[in-house]
Design a protein around this motif. Structure first.
Motif, PDB file in Angstrom:
ATOM      1  N   ARG A 267     -11.994   6.109   4.830  1.00 24.70           N
ATOM      2  CA  ARG A 267     -12.487   4.976   5.349  1.00 24.70           C
ATOM      3  C   ARG A 267     -11.508   4.045   5.586  1.00 24.70           C
ATOM      4  N   LEU A 268     -11.306   2.945   6.525  1.00 26.15           N
ATOM      5  CA  LEU A 268     -10.385   2.036   6.761  1.00 26.15           C
ATOM      6  C   LEU A 268     -10.479   0.912   5.668  1.00 26.15           C
ATOM      7  N   ARG A 269      -9.356   0.485   5.085  1.00 23.82           N
ATOM      8  CA  ARG A 269      -9.587  -0.556   4.009  1.00 23.82           C
ATOM      9  C   ARG A 269     -10.075  -1.976   4.675  1.00 23.82           C
ATOM     10  N   THR A 270     -10.787  -2.623   3.912  1.00 24.43           N
ATOM     11  CA  THR A 270     -11.373  -4.070   4.460  1.00 24.43           C
ATOM     12  C   THR A 270     -10.121  -4.936   4.344  1.00 24.43           C
ATOM     13  N   PRO A 271     -10.302  -5.956   5.321  1.00 20.03           N
ATOM     14  CA  PRO A 271      -9.313  -7.222   5.014  1.00 20.03           C
ATOM     15  C   PRO A 271      -9.221  -7.723   3.577  1.00 20.03           C
ATOM     16  N   GLU A 272     -10.316  -7.593   2.924  1.00 22.84           N
ATOM     17  CA  GLU A 272     -10.182  -7.987   1.516  1.00 22.84           C
ATOM     18  C   GLU A 272      -9.457  -7.353   0.603  1.00 22.84           C
ATOM     19  N   GLU A 273      -9.587  -5.789   0.864  1.00 24.21           N
ATOM     20  CA  GLU A 273      -8.816  -4.850   0.118  1.00 24.21           C
ATOM     21  C   GLU A 273      -7.420  -4.920   0.515  1.00 24.21           C
ATOM     22  N   LEU A 274      -7.087  -5.116   1.871  1.00 22.70           N
ATOM     23  CA  LEU A 274      -5.702  -5.387   2.078  1.00 22.70           C
ATOM     24  C   LEU A 274      -4.869  -6.579   1.402  1.00 22.70           C
ATOM     25  N   ASP A 275      -5.849  -7.675   1.346  1.00 20.41           N
ATOM     26  CA  ASP A 275      -5.129  -8.695   0.699  1.00 20.41           C
ATOM     27  C   ASP A 275      -4.996  -8.690  -0.832  1.00 20.41           C
ATOM     28  N   THR A 276      -5.788  -7.824  -1.497  1.00 23.68           N
ATOM     29  CA  THR A 276      -5.583  -7.737  -2.656  1.00 23.68           C
ATOM     30  C   THR A 276      -4.460  -6.696  -2.903  1.00 23.68           C
ATOM     31  N   SER A 277      -4.476  -5.861  -2.189  1.00 23.07           N
ATOM     32  CA  SER A 277      -3.417  -4.801  -2.397  1.00 23.07           C
ATOM     33  C   SER A 277      -2.101  -5.480  -2.111  1.00 23.07           C
ATOM     34  N   LEU A 278      -1.962  -6.316  -1.062  1.00 24.21           N
ATOM     35  CA  LEU A 278      -0.604  -7.165  -1.044  1.00 24.21           C
ATOM     36  C   LEU A 278      -0.346  -8.037  -2.201  1.00 24.21           C
ATOM     37  N   GLY A 279      -1.466  -8.678  -2.780  1.00 20.77           N
ATOM     38  CA  GLY A 279      -0.917  -9.418  -3.788  1.00 20.77           C
ATOM     39  C   GLY A 279      -0.532  -8.595  -5.005  1.00 20.77           C
ATOM     40  N   GLN A 280      -1.156  -7.496  -5.195  1.00 14.62           N
ATOM     41  CA  GLN A 280      -0.753  -6.660  -6.222  1.00 14.62           C
ATOM     42  C   GLN A 280       0.705  -6.071  -6.131  1.00 14.62           C
ATOM     43  N   ALA A 281       0.870  -5.778  -5.031  1.00 14.17           N
ATOM     44  CA  ALA A 281       2.162  -5.213  -4.625  1.00 14.17           C
ATOM     45  C   ALA A 281       3.422  -6.397  -4.979  1.00 14.17           C
ATOM     46  N   LEU A 282       3.260  -7.737  -4.735  1.00 10.52           N
ATOM     47  CA  LEU A 282       4.104  -8.726  -5.005  1.00 10.52           C
ATOM     48  C   LEU A 282       4.033  -9.290  -6.227  1.00 10.52           C
ATOM     49  N   ALA A 283       2.905  -8.976  -7.000  1.00 11.54           N
ATOM     50  CA  ALA A 283       2.770  -9.257  -8.643  1.00 11.54           C
ATOM     51  C   ALA A 283       3.822  -8.186  -9.217  1.00 11.54           C
ATOM     52  N   ALA A 284       4.046  -7.002  -8.729  1.00 14.21           N
ATOM     53  CA  ALA A 284       4.727  -5.970  -9.186  1.00 14.21           C
ATOM     54  C   ALA A 284       6.195  -5.996  -9.085  1.00 14.21           C
ATOM     55  N   ALA A 285       6.672  -6.842  -8.023  1.00 16.77           N
ATOM     56  CA  ALA A 285       8.137  -7.087  -8.054  1.00 16.77           C
ATOM     57  C   ALA A 285       9.000  -6.991  -9.059  1.00 16.77           C
ATOM     58  N   PRO A 286      10.175  -6.591  -9.036  1.00 15.23           N
ATOM     59  CA  PRO A 286      11.140  -6.427 -10.118  1.00 15.23           C
ATOM     60  C   PRO A 286      11.754  -8.222 -10.061  1.00 15.23           C
TER      61      PRO A 286
ATOM     62  N   GLU B  34       3.067 -14.295   4.684  1.00 15.75           N
ATOM     63  CA  GLU B  34       2.599 -14.013   6.047  1.00 15.75           C
ATOM     64  C   GLU B  34       3.141 -12.800   6.887  1.00 15.75           C
ATOM     65  N   ASP B  35       4.643 -12.503   6.736  1.00 17.85           N
ATOM     66  CA  ASP B  35       5.126 -11.513   7.410  1.00 17.85           C
ATOM     67  C   ASP B  35       4.740 -10.434   6.640  1.00 17.85           C
ATOM     68  N   LEU B  36       4.524 -10.193   5.507  1.00 22.24           N
ATOM     69  CA  LEU B  36       3.961  -8.928   5.011  1.00 22.24           C
ATOM     70  C   LEU B  36       2.446  -8.811   5.224  1.00 22.24           C
ATOM     71  N   LYS B  37       1.567  -9.842   5.478  1.00 19.06           N
ATOM     72  CA  LYS B  37       0.203  -9.677   5.654  1.00 19.06           C
ATOM     73  C   LYS B  37       0.191  -8.883   7.181  1.00 19.06           C
ATOM     74  N   GLY B  38       1.171  -9.092   8.118  1.00 19.19           N
ATOM     75  CA  GLY B  38       1.054  -8.212   9.303  1.00 19.19           C
ATOM     76  C   GLY B  38       1.286  -6.967   9.367  1.00 19.19           C
ATOM     77  N   VAL B  39       2.477  -6.723   8.251  1.00 18.10           N
ATOM     78  CA  VAL B  39       2.788  -5.280   8.155  1.00 18.10           C
ATOM     79  C   VAL B  39       1.575  -4.668   7.478  1.00 18.10           C
ATOM     80  N   TRP B  40       1.030  -5.249   6.333  1.00 15.45           N
ATOM     81  CA  TRP B  40      -0.193  -4.485   5.625  1.00 15.45           C
ATOM     82  C   TRP B  40      -1.140  -4.553   6.885  1.00 15.45           C
ATOM     83  N   GLN B  41      -1.582  -5.145   7.622  1.00  9.88           N
ATOM     84  CA  GLN B  41      -2.662  -4.790   8.548  1.00  9.88           C
ATOM     85  C   GLN B  41      -2.294  -3.374   9.240  1.00  9.88           C
TER      86      GLN B  41
END
Length: 211
Positions: free
Chosen positions: A15-34, A113-120
Motif C-alpha cells: 500500500r502507499l504510505r499516507t502523508p502522515e506516515e511520510l511526515d513521521t518517516s522524514l522526522g525519524q530520518a532527521l532525528a537519526a542524523a549524525p 521543506e526540500d526533503l518533504k518534496g523528495v519524500w513525497q
C-alpha cells in the motif's frame, strides 16, 4: 517490441504510505542524523532519477562515492513504471562494490521543506528505508542521507533472474512511462553529470535489442 502478454502476472501485497506516515518517516530520518541538521543542513546522495533535476535548489553538489554499495534493479514497481499485474522495476541501493552518484547540499533553512518534496516523490511506495552513510568526495568524506532498499519491504526482489529482469525492463510501463525509457534516462543522466555507468549502459543496449 515484445508483446506485453509475455510479462508474467506477479501479485503484490503493498500500500502507499499516507502523508502522515511520510511526515513521521522524514522526522525519524532527521532525528537519526549524525550531525545537527537544524544548524548545518545535510547532504542528500542520489543515484537515479534525481541526478539532473532534483525537486529543490541545492547549495552545492559533488560527485560522491559510496563504498560497499551498488545500484541495481531490485524493486518491483507497480505504479510508476509498471502496474500491479505487470510490475516494472526500479533502482535500489544494496550492498555491493561501490556506487557513484551526486551529493546535494541542502541548507538548514530550507532542508525540511526540500526533503518533504523528495519524500513525497521517493517514499510513497514502500521501496526504501532512509539511511545515513559515509560518502567519499574529492574535498573529503561527508555524511549523506540516502535511500537504501528496504530489504524487508513487500516490493524487494532479491532473487530476480537476469532473463526476468530484461523482460520486465523491455515490456513494462506505468503512470510515468515505460521501464525502458526510465533505464535510458538514467544512463543518459549519469553520463551527462560525468559519472557514466558502463553496466547500466550495457543493460540498456540489451533491453533496446529486445524491444
Amino acid at each position: 517490441m515484445l508483446p506485453s502478454g509475455l510479462a508474467k502476472e506477479i501479485p503484490l501485497d503493498y500500500r502507499l504510505r499516507t502523508p502522515e506516515e511520510l511526515d513521521t518517516s522524514l522526522g525519524q530520518a532527521l532525528a537519526a542524523a549524525p550531525q545537527d541538521t537544524a544548524r548545518s543542513g545535510s547532504w542528500l546522495f542520489v543515484y537515479g532519477s534525481m541526478l539532473k533535476d532534483p525537486p529543490f535548489s541545492p547549495e552545492e553538489q559533488r560527485h560522491a562515492v559510496l563504498e560497499g554499495w551498488e545500484r541495481v534493479f531490485c524493486l518491483a514497481d507497480p505504479k510508476m513504471r509498471g502496474t500491479p499485474k505487470h510490475p516494472g522495476l526500479s533502482l535500489g541501493l544494496v550492498q555491493g562494490p561501490r556506487c557513484v552518484g551526486v551529493a546535494y547540499r541542502l541548507s538548514a533553512r530550507t532542508m525540511r521543506e526540500d526533503l518533504k518534496g523528495v519524500w513525497q516523490r521517493e517514499m510513497a511506495l514502500p521501496f526504501y528505508a532512509a539511511c545515513w552513510l559515509q560518502a567519499r568526495t574529492r574535498p573529503g568524506p561527508i555524511p549523506v542521507l540516502t535511500f537504501c532498499t528496504d530489504l524487508h519491504g513487500p516490493l524487494y526482489e532479491p532473487s530476480l533472474s537476469e532473463p526476468a529482469m530484461l523482460e520486465r525492463l523491455a515490456t513494462c510501463a506505468g503512470e510515468n512511462g515505460s521501464n525502458a525509457a526510465y533505464l535510458e534516462q538514467t544512463v543518459q543522466q549519469l553520463a551527462e553529470v560525468g559519472i557514466p555507468d558502463p553496466g547500466l549502459a550495457q543493460l540498456a543496449l540489451r533491453v533496446r535489442a529486445m524491444r
